[in-house]
Design a protein around this motif. Sequence first.
Motif, PDB file in Angstrom:
ATOM      1  N   ASP A 157       8.212 -33.098  49.352  1.00 33.81           N
ATOM      2  CA  ASP A 157       9.594 -33.519  49.109  1.00 33.81           C
ATOM      3  C   ASP A 157      10.333 -32.490  48.265  1.00 33.81           C
ATOM      4  OD1 ASP A 157      10.321 -36.308  50.203  1.00 33.81           O
ATOM      5  OD2 ASP A 157       8.298 -36.582  49.453  1.00 33.81           O
ATOM      6  N   LEU A 158       9.624 -31.830  47.381  1.00 30.92           N
ATOM      7  CA  LEU A 158      10.217 -30.752  46.587  1.00 30.92           C
ATOM      8  C   LEU A 158      10.743 -29.649  47.506  1.00 30.92           C
ATOM      9  CD1 LEU A 158      10.708 -29.638  43.717  1.00 30.92           C
ATOM     10  CD2 LEU A 158       8.448 -28.579  43.852  1.00 30.92           C
ATOM     11  N   ASP A 159      10.012 -29.327  48.558  1.00 30.33           N
ATOM     12  CA  ASP A 159      10.447 -28.271  49.475  1.00 30.33           C
ATOM     13  C   ASP A 159      11.754 -28.636  50.168  1.00 30.33           C
ATOM     14  OD1 ASP A 159       8.533 -26.402  48.976  1.00 30.33           O
ATOM     15  OD2 ASP A 159       7.268 -26.893  50.692  1.00 30.33           O
ATOM     16  N   ARG A 160      11.925 -29.900  50.513  1.00 34.22           N
ATOM     17  CA  ARG A 160      13.183 -30.282  51.161  1.00 34.22           C
ATOM     18  C   ARG A 160      14.340 -30.185  50.170  1.00 34.22           C
ATOM     19  NH1 ARG A 160      12.691 -35.538  54.763  1.00 34.22           N
ATOM     20  NH2 ARG A 160      11.336 -36.373  53.134  1.00 34.22           N
ATOM     21  N   MET A 161      14.083 -30.485  48.913  1.00 31.69           N
ATOM     22  CA  MET A 161      15.111 -30.290  47.888  1.00 31.69           C
ATOM     23  C   MET A 161      15.393 -28.804  47.685  1.00 31.69           C
ATOM     24  SD  MET A 161      14.186 -33.242  45.067  1.00 31.69           S
ATOM     25  CE  MET A 161      15.398 -32.677  43.880  1.00 31.69           C
ATOM     26  N   ARG A 162      14.367 -27.964  47.780  1.00 26.55           N
ATOM     27  CA  ARG A 162      14.568 -26.518  47.680  1.00 26.55           C
ATOM     28  C   ARG A 162      15.489 -26.038  48.797  1.00 26.55           C
ATOM     29  NH1 ARG A 162       8.855 -24.058  48.190  1.00 26.55           N
ATOM     30  NH2 ARG A 162       9.867 -22.053  47.776  1.00 26.55           N
ATOM     31  N   GLN A 163      15.279 -26.566  49.990  1.00 30.29           N
ATOM     32  CA  GLN A 163      16.123 -26.157  51.108  1.00 30.29           C
ATOM     33  C   GLN A 163      17.561 -26.615  50.903  1.00 30.29           C
ATOM     34  OE1 GLN A 163      14.974 -24.127  53.237  1.00 30.29           O
ATOM     35  NE2 GLN A 163      16.706 -24.000  54.622  1.00 30.29           N
ATOM     36  N   LEU A 164      17.738 -27.790  50.336  1.00 25.17           N
ATOM     37  CA  LEU A 164      19.082 -28.283  50.035  1.00 25.17           C
ATOM     38  C   LEU A 164      19.812 -27.372  49.054  1.00 25.17           C
ATOM     39  CD1 LEU A 164      18.938 -32.152  49.409  1.00 25.17           C
ATOM     40  CD2 LEU A 164      20.297 -30.961  51.128  1.00 25.17           C
ATOM     41  N   SER A 165      19.062 -26.803  48.113  1.00 28.09           N
ATOM     42  CA  SER A 165      19.686 -26.000  47.059  1.00 28.09           C
ATOM     43  C   SER A 165      20.012 -24.577  47.503  1.00 28.09           C
ATOM     44  CB  SER A 165      18.775 -25.943  45.823  1.00 28.09           C
ATOM     45  OG  SER A 165      17.615 -25.169  46.079  1.00 28.09           O
ATOM     46  N   ALA A 166      19.481 -24.144  48.638  1.00 27.39           N
ATOM     47  CA  ALA A 166      19.663 -22.753  49.072  1.00 27.39           C
ATOM     48  C   ALA A 166      21.134 -22.320  49.156  1.00 27.39           C
ATOM     49  CB  ALA A 166      18.951 -22.517  50.405  1.00 27.39           C
ATOM     50  N   PRO A 167      22.054 -23.168  49.673  1.00 27.84           N
ATOM     51  CA  PRO A 167      23.449 -22.720  49.785  1.00 27.84           C
ATOM     52  C   PRO A 167      24.233 -22.751  48.471  1.00 27.84           C
ATOM     53  CG  PRO A 167      22.906 -24.426  51.420  1.00 27.84           C
ATOM     54  CD  PRO A 167      21.838 -24.442  50.380  1.00 27.84           C
ATOM     55  N   VAL A 168      23.665 -23.289  47.389  1.00 28.62           N
ATOM     56  CA  VAL A 168      24.399 -23.347  46.122  1.00 28.62           C
ATOM     57  C   VAL A 168      24.797 -21.925  45.717  1.00 28.62           C
ATOM     58  CG1 VAL A 168      24.247 -23.894  43.654  1.00 28.62           C
ATOM     59  CG2 VAL A 168      23.260 -25.457  45.355  1.00 28.62           C
ATOM     60  N   PRO A 169      26.086 -21.666  45.493  1.00 26.21           N
ATOM     61  CA  PRO A 169      26.541 -20.306  45.190  1.00 26.21           C
ATOM     62  C   PRO A 169      25.778 -19.670  44.023  1.00 26.21           C
ATOM     63  CG  PRO A 169      28.419 -21.739  45.585  1.00 26.21           C
ATOM     64  CD  PRO A 169      27.208 -22.628  45.544  1.00 26.21           C
ATOM     65  N   GLY A 170      25.223 -18.500  44.267  1.00 33.42           N
ATOM     66  CA  GLY A 170      24.532 -17.744  43.231  1.00 33.42           C
ATOM     67  C   GLY A 170      23.105 -18.165  42.961  1.00 33.42           C
ATOM     68  N   HIS A 171      22.671 -19.303  43.535  1.00 36.99           N
ATOM     69  CA  HIS A 171      21.341 -19.833  43.199  1.00 36.99           C
ATOM     70  C   HIS A 171      20.228 -18.894  43.650  1.00 36.99           C
ATOM     71  CE1 HIS A 171      18.025 -22.486  42.471  1.00 36.99           C
ATOM     72  NE2 HIS A 171      17.762 -22.652  43.749  1.00 36.99           N
ATOM     73  N   LEU A 172      20.255 -18.472  44.900  1.00 37.98           N
ATOM     74  CA  LEU A 172      19.169 -17.630  45.391  1.00 37.98           C
ATOM     75  C   LEU A 172      19.208 -16.225  44.785  1.00 37.98           C
ATOM     76  CD1 LEU A 172      18.714 -18.632  49.140  1.00 37.98           C
ATOM     77  CD2 LEU A 172      17.502 -19.438  47.109  1.00 37.98           C
ATOM     78  N   ASP A 173      20.384 -15.767  44.375  1.00 39.76           N
ATOM     79  CA  ASP A 173      20.442 -14.494  43.643  1.00 39.76           C
ATOM     80  C   ASP A 173      19.681 -14.616  42.324  1.00 39.76           C
ATOM     81  OD1 ASP A 173      22.300 -12.671  45.201  1.00 39.76           O
ATOM     82  OD2 ASP A 173      23.555 -14.452  45.019  1.00 39.76           O
ATOM     83  N   ARG A 174      19.926 -15.730  41.607  1.00 42.04           N
ATOM     84  CA  ARG A 174      19.221 -15.951  40.332  1.00 42.04           C
ATOM     85  C   ARG A 174      17.724 -16.118  40.551  1.00 42.04           C
ATOM     86  NH1 ARG A 174      23.930 -18.967  39.476  1.00 42.04           N
ATOM     87  NH2 ARG A 174      22.925 -20.886  40.168  1.00 42.04           N
TER      88      ARG A 174
END
Length: 234
Positions: A157-174
């Motif tokens: 379930d954590l992985d599905r939340m990780r996928q949800l967070s991917a489009p958050v601006p700047g998140h994957l850069d950090r």
Amino acid sequence: MQPKRQQKSNQIYHMLRRSIILLEMQPGSLLIEKDLAAQWGVSRTPVREAIQKLADEGLVTVFPHSATIVSKISYRMAEEGFIIRRALEVESVRRAAERATPEIHARLATIVTKMRAIVSEQRLGEYIEVDNALHCAIAEASGVGRLWRFVMMAKVDLDRMRQLSAPVPGHLDRVTDQHAQIVDAICHGRPDLAELTMRVHLESSFEVMSRLIAEDRDIFEPDGPRPVQKEPAE
């Protein structure tokens, strides 16, 4: 189970699991055995076996003689997965830093470079798998390779939340910068710093994921306490 049927069942399981984790199949989506069997040109038996494995992981819910649906995301289970993951990966990264070699450095640095390319090209759907590859490589560098298998089992379930967070601006850069810091600490043989950077990475990422519940409430189970929303600093 016959070898060919088992192989086909495993293939279907991995394809469905990937689609669910990447949210290509949204929580609440209907899975119809006969349609899946027709899609892959197989009998319903390997499909049923694959669905049962997904049900055992909590990724689908089977209503006998009625329907099978993709389960909603459980915040309670995601939080449990996060706690297990943090405990295991802190140990993993310390050991990796104590065993660092030029070969390990090269392997980890190559994965981080791939992460930067994915973020730069906005291929966000590919990030989680490369992210997993980095953490798996750290576990293997630790000398306790099986550790990653337990992490994978815990963080569905954590992985599905990780996928949800991917489009958050700047998140994957950090996140990518944090990965680079972890790799740097490992490759300089600094276990204390490696542990600290891993903790910061995992905890800050989970905080970002947890904020998304209010925005995507319909795909979460109402199964436990929600994270407290922090007041903005004045």
